[in-house]
Design a protein around this motif. Sequence first.
Motif, PDB file in Angstrom:
ATOM      1  N   THR A 208       0.874  -1.143   0.106  1.00  0.00           N
ATOM      2  CA  THR A 208      -0.059  -0.009  -0.081  1.00  0.00           C
ATOM      3  C   THR A 208       0.938   1.254   0.109  1.00  0.00           C
ATOM      4  OG1 THR A 208      -0.047   0.091   2.458  1.00  0.00           O
ATOM      5  CG2 THR A 208      -1.580  -1.186   1.476  1.00  0.00           C
ATOM      6  N   THR A 209       0.278   2.246  -0.722  1.00  0.00           N
ATOM      7  CA  THR A 209       0.880   3.700  -0.278  1.00  0.00           C
ATOM      8  C   THR A 209      -0.107   4.731  -0.673  1.00  0.00           C
ATOM      9  OG1 THR A 209       2.932   5.004  -0.871  1.00  0.00           O
ATOM     10  CG2 THR A 209       1.823   3.930  -2.657  1.00  0.00           C
ATOM     11  N   ARG A 210       0.187   5.670  -0.581  1.00  0.00           N
ATOM     12  CA  ARG A 210      -0.743   6.812  -1.052  1.00  0.00           C
ATOM     13  C   ARG A 210       0.018   8.128  -1.389  1.00  0.00           C
ATOM     14  NH1 ARG A 210      -2.879  11.092   2.091  1.00  0.00           N
ATOM     15  NH2 ARG A 210      -4.889  10.185   1.773  1.00  0.00           N
ATOM     16  N   ARG A 211      -0.599   9.020  -2.187  1.00  0.00           N
ATOM     17  CA  ARG A 211       0.007  10.112  -2.699  1.00  0.00           C
ATOM     18  C   ARG A 211      -0.287  11.279  -1.570  1.00  0.00           C
ATOM     19  NH1 ARG A 211      -4.295   8.532  -6.399  1.00  0.00           N
ATOM     20  NH2 ARG A 211      -3.514   7.575  -8.167  1.00  0.00           N
ATOM     21  N   GLY A 212       0.789  12.155  -1.358  1.00  0.00           N
ATOM     22  CA  GLY A 212       0.846  13.300  -0.597  1.00  0.00           C
ATOM     23  C   GLY A 212       1.078  12.816   0.937  1.00  0.00           C
ATOM     24  N   THR A 213       0.314  13.327   1.746  1.00  0.00           N
ATOM     25  CA  THR A 213       0.704  13.008   3.389  1.00  0.00           C
ATOM     26  C   THR A 213       0.541  11.303   3.597  1.00  0.00           C
ATOM     27  OG1 THR A 213      -0.012  15.125   4.073  1.00  0.00           O
ATOM     28  CG2 THR A 213      -0.009  13.210   5.605  1.00  0.00           C
ATOM     29  N   MET A 214       1.601  10.770   3.999  1.00  0.00           N
ATOM     30  CA  MET A 214       1.733   9.466   4.392  1.00  0.00           C
ATOM     31  C   MET A 214       1.647   9.076   5.794  1.00  0.00           C
ATOM     32  SD  MET A 214       2.075   6.270   3.000  1.00  0.00           S
ATOM     33  CE  MET A 214       2.251   4.507   3.624  1.00  0.00           C
ATOM     34  N   LEU A 292       1.689  14.981  20.276  1.00  0.00           N
ATOM     35  CA  LEU A 292       0.794  15.677  19.368  1.00  0.00           C
ATOM     36  C   LEU A 292       1.181  15.290  17.862  1.00  0.00           C
ATOM     37  CD1 LEU A 292       2.133  19.247  20.804  1.00  0.00           C
ATOM     38  CD2 LEU A 292       0.540  17.942  21.724  1.00  0.00           C
ATOM     39  N   ARG A 293       0.088  14.867  17.122  1.00  0.00           N
ATOM     40  CA  ARG A 293       0.101  14.361  15.906  1.00  0.00           C
ATOM     41  C   ARG A 293      -0.628  15.338  14.902  1.00  0.00           C
ATOM     42  NH1 ARG A 293       3.098   9.269  16.203  1.00  0.00           N
ATOM     43  NH2 ARG A 293       3.657   9.413  18.405  1.00  0.00           N
ATOM     44  N   SER A 294       0.128  15.664  13.811  1.00  0.00           N
ATOM     45  CA  SER A 294      -0.781  16.798  12.920  1.00  0.00           C
ATOM     46  C   SER A 294      -0.230  15.854  11.443  1.00  0.00           C
ATOM     47  CB  SER A 294      -0.251  18.123  12.827  1.00  0.00           C
ATOM     48  OG  SER A 294       1.246  18.035  13.108  1.00  0.00           O
ATOM     49  N   PHE A 295      -0.923  16.394  10.180  1.00  0.00           N
ATOM     50  CA  PHE A 295      -0.803  16.034   9.101  1.00  0.00           C
ATOM     51  C   PHE A 295      -0.491  17.023   7.821  1.00  0.00           C
ATOM     52  CE2 PHE A 295      -3.413  13.093  11.575  1.00  0.00           C
ATOM     53  CZ  PHE A 295      -2.893  11.832  11.200  1.00  0.00           C
ATOM     54  N   SER A 296      -0.310  18.067   8.327  1.00  0.00           N
ATOM     55  CA  SER A 296       0.386  19.170   7.396  1.00  0.00           C
ATOM     56  C   SER A 296       1.131  20.116   8.235  1.00  0.00           C
ATOM     57  CB  SER A 296      -1.088  20.182   6.697  1.00  0.00           C
ATOM     58  OG  SER A 296      -1.574  20.890   7.721  1.00  0.00           O
ATOM     59  N   PRO A 297       2.187  20.958   7.597  1.00  0.00           N
ATOM     60  CA  PRO A 297       2.801  21.942   8.434  1.00  0.00           C
ATOM     61  C   PRO A 297       1.964  23.061   8.757  1.00  0.00           C
ATOM     62  CG  PRO A 297       3.789  21.201   6.051  1.00  0.00           C
ATOM     63  CD  PRO A 297       2.513  20.693   6.202  1.00  0.00           C
ATOM     64  N   GLN A 298       0.998  23.301   8.109  1.00  0.00           N
ATOM     65  CA  GLN A 298      -0.160  24.398   8.486  1.00  0.00           C
ATOM     66  C   GLN A 298      -0.697  24.063  10.065  1.00  0.00           C
ATOM     67  OE1 GLN A 298       0.064  23.131   5.524  1.00  0.00           O
ATOM     68  NE2 GLN A 298       0.860  24.431   4.495  1.00  0.00           N
ATOM     69  N   VAL A 332       5.911  15.839   8.889  1.00  0.00           N
ATOM     70  CA  VAL A 332       4.860  15.007   8.281  1.00  0.00           C
ATOM     71  C   VAL A 332       5.900  14.457   6.862  1.00  0.00           C
ATOM     72  CG1 VAL A 332       2.855  15.259   6.639  1.00  0.00           C
ATOM     73  CG2 VAL A 332       3.230  16.623   8.647  1.00  0.00           C
ATOM     74  N   THR A 333       5.421  13.084   6.811  1.00  0.00           N
ATOM     75  CA  THR A 333       5.986  12.316   5.681  1.00  0.00           C
ATOM     76  C   THR A 333       5.081  12.425   4.680  1.00  0.00           C
ATOM     77  OG1 THR A 333       7.138  10.677   7.280  1.00  0.00           O
ATOM     78  CG2 THR A 333       6.942  10.023   4.918  1.00  0.00           C
ATOM     79  N   VAL A 334       5.809  13.041   3.597  1.00  0.00           N
ATOM     80  CA  VAL A 334       5.089  13.535   2.194  1.00  0.00           C
ATOM     81  C   VAL A 334       5.509  12.731   0.994  1.00  0.00           C
ATOM     82  CG1 VAL A 334       4.124  15.194   1.020  1.00  0.00           C
ATOM     83  CG2 VAL A 334       4.154  15.600   3.364  1.00  0.00           C
ATOM     84  N   ASN A 335       4.676  11.867   0.398  1.00  0.00           N
ATOM     85  CA  ASN A 335       4.889  11.154  -0.768  1.00  0.00           C
ATOM     86  C   ASN A 335       4.755  12.054  -1.915  1.00  0.00           C
ATOM     87  OD1 ASN A 335       5.645   8.646   0.467  1.00  0.00           O
ATOM     88  ND2 ASN A 335       3.702   7.575   0.075  1.00  0.00           N
ATOM     89  N   ASP A 336       5.594  12.143  -2.818  1.00  0.00           N
ATOM     90  CA  ASP A 336       5.449  12.675  -4.243  1.00  0.00           C
ATOM     91  C   ASP A 336       4.243  12.099  -4.769  1.00  0.00           C
ATOM     92  OD1 ASP A 336       6.693  14.677  -6.463  1.00  0.00           O
ATOM     93  OD2 ASP A 336       6.431  12.620  -7.327  1.00  0.00           O
ATOM     94  N   GLY A 337       3.281  12.785  -5.325  1.00  0.00           N
ATOM     95  CA  GLY A 337       2.297  12.107  -6.288  1.00  0.00           C
ATOM     96  C   GLY A 337       2.740  11.359  -7.301  1.00  0.00           C
ATOM     97  N   GLY A 338       3.664  11.871  -8.237  1.00  0.00           N
ATOM     98  CA  GLY A 338       4.061  11.141  -9.215  1.00  0.00           C
ATOM     99  C   GLY A 338       4.988   9.660  -9.056  1.00  0.00           C
ATOM    100  N   GLU A 339       5.580   9.933  -7.738  1.00  0.00           N
ATOM    101  CA  GLU A 339       6.367   8.652  -7.383  1.00  0.00           C
ATOM    102  C   GLU A 339       5.772   7.677  -6.699  1.00  0.00           C
ATOM    103  OE1 GLU A 339       9.462   8.182  -8.067  1.00  0.00           O
ATOM    104  OE2 GLU A 339       9.998  10.106  -9.107  1.00  0.00           O
TER     105      GLU A 339
END
Length: 428
Positions: A208-214, A292-298, A332-339
């Motif tokens: 499994t994987t996903r685009r963007g935030t992993m 504290l867990r969060s899914f984006s830098p913002q 946050v661990t972020v996958n590149d969408g194309g990769e």
Amino acid sequence: MSVPAPAASDTVSATAAEPASEGGHDGSGPGGRFLVDVEAMRDELIALRRDVHQYPEIGLDLPRTQEAVLRALAGLPLEVGTGTGLSSVTAVLRGGRPGPAVLLRGDMDALPVTELSGLDYASRIDGAMHACGHDLHVAMLVGAARLLSAARDELPGSVVFMFQPGEEGPGGAEPMIAEGLLEAAGVPLVGAYCLHVLSGWLPHGQFTTRRGTMLAAADTLHVTVHGAGGHGSAPQFARDPIPAACEMVLALQTFVTRSIDVFDPAVVTVGTFHAGTVENVIPARAQFSATLRSFSPQTRERLRTGVQDVVNHIAAAHGLTADAVYVPGYPVTVNDGGEADFAAATAAQLFGAERFAWMEHPEAGAEDMSYVLERVPGAYLNLGACPPELDPLTAPLNHAPEARYDDALVPDGAALLAELAWRRLHRG
């Protein structure tokens, strides 16, 4: 990585996001370049995994594990270096033709857990266990190094093999980067990939994987509320820190639900709370700590400032003071969408579309592969490694003392990592 992946969704088409060069020597056809070759080293890779499993080491100092990796890589056409401030191994394979570089990562450290798996190759070290499957990662990355080394003459570029200690803390990726990991090949890195096994949740053998935030960012809040001690029968003559600290714990939950976007969420969990010594004494201070867990830098920044404001304002309302110490952890661990698309298609082409599924949601665990993926486009994948005789929905999860992993999947992981590097370099 500390929690299992959320449920996966639809499978990917084996033809989606295919490499630019199709068929022939680039391995893009069904079955790929390395599945046959990896079978010849199956027993050796599993033996390596089980050896590492029996002698787990924790943190940044893993001398025995490092030595096992160095022995396993001996004789390969690699430029091998070891860390100066940690027991890392960085190995560079230079292909027979010029080109860019890709990075493959495997973490090596264990956890301070007493193993209760019942395996005949269980940990021989009291209080230490490979409860998160990093021993499988070591064997997979060694296998990928051997597979790609055998195909070196056809490789248009370089591969950096990152054997990392300290993923479970205090974090080995940052010091490896500081020691030159990303410049080790001397040419730009165009891709970075890693694979993490799960002892439950996912079906056996599913990628499994996903685009963007992993995965989430993971930070820590340490709070000390300062009051004035006194006798429990006369609280009016003291400044009791306990009610204020309890109010802070509850208010932090309200802050999350009323100040954080529900579609860009956060999690605040108070894991420790300490105050007092006996029932009839008001203590001078109370302490608690939260993850504290969060899914984006913002949202991470909103959380950082908000939790400290909550603590300080409640303390002031009670006539107290508080120290709210925010300790940043992994981002946050972020996958590149194309990769991510490329990795998904590669897994589906190698093993069949039924063995890949997109993740619907990110994981709330955290990973210091995030530091690599901040600098290099890439993808982080999971592999369901629950033993086939267990139900993945009820099997002990990663970090549990009873956690077990099916090391028959080690060759599959090695082949996928090698294939990702192979195809990405042939794509240019």
